[in-house]
Design an enzyme around this catalytic site. Structure first.
Site, PDB file in Angstrom:
ATOM      1  N   GLY A 106       0.839  -1.181   0.000  1.00 36.49           N
ATOM      2  CA  GLY A 106       0.000   0.000   0.000  1.00 36.49           C
ATOM      3  C   GLY A 106       0.875   1.232   0.000  1.00 36.49           C
ATOM      4  CG  HIS A 150      11.066   1.100   0.126  1.00 36.11           C
ATOM      5  ND1 HIS A 150      10.461   1.454  -1.053  1.00 36.11           N
ATOM      6  CD2 HIS A 150      10.148   1.306   1.102  1.00 36.11           C
ATOM      7  CE1 HIS A 150       9.226   1.875  -0.802  1.00 36.11           C
ATOM      8  NE2 HIS A 150       9.021   1.796   0.491  1.00 36.11           N
ATOM      9  CG  ASP A 165       6.699   0.974  -3.368  1.00 31.26           C
ATOM     10  OD1 ASP A 165       6.006   1.369  -2.418  1.00 31.26           O
ATOM     11  OD2 ASP A 165       7.522   1.683  -3.961  1.00 31.26           O
TER      12      ASP A 165
END
Length: 147
Positions: free
Chosen positions: A13, A127, A137
């Protein structure tokens, strides 16, 4: 060994501002095939989008499956792997500090969407260059920009 088909799922999200415009993304992998899903809302939070990604991925499955969900959301992973969700339900959707659980309706939707499936949870580092996590993402960020 389950006779259910195994589906690998990555979800994420994103939110621009928290709250603000948000998006969610999911990639489902089954039998060498991939399906991308994404959506969003104009006014939401990051946690709601993380949860919506899981819900939509599970709802996309047409029959009961063994689902391995990869998420970088510590809240979602911990809720299911550390027994938080059971504790919340036992306390009438209240946390240990007696405050109401945020996004109760989404947790309920998630439990309902999980019901026909055997779900395994895998925490991934966000990440960190994990290709499929980076991809979901990007889907979530792209979806959030439509709002």
């Amino acid at each position: 060994m389950s006779d259910k088909p195994e589906v690998i799922v990555y979800t994420d999200g994103a939110c621009s501002g928290n709250p603000g415009p948000g998006g969610w993304g999911a990639v489902l992998i089954w039998n060498g095939k991939e399906k991308e899903l994404m959506g969003g809302e104009p006014q939401t939070t990051n946690n709601r989008m993380e949860m919506q990604a899981v819900i939509e991925a599970l709802r996309a499955l047409k029959k009961p499956c063994k689902v391995i969900i990869h998420s970088d959301s510590a809240l979602i992973i911990n809720a299911f792997t550390k027994g938080w969700i059971e504790s919340w339900q036992k306390r009438g959707w209240r946390k240990s500090n007696k405050k109401p659980v945020e996004n109760k309706e989404l947790w309920q939707h998630m439990l309902q969407a999980m019901d026909p499936h055997d779900v395994e949870w895998v925490k991934v580092k966000g990440h960190a260059g994990i290709e499929l996590n980076e991809r979901v993402d990007r889907l979530a960020v792209t979806a959030s920009k439509k709002y």
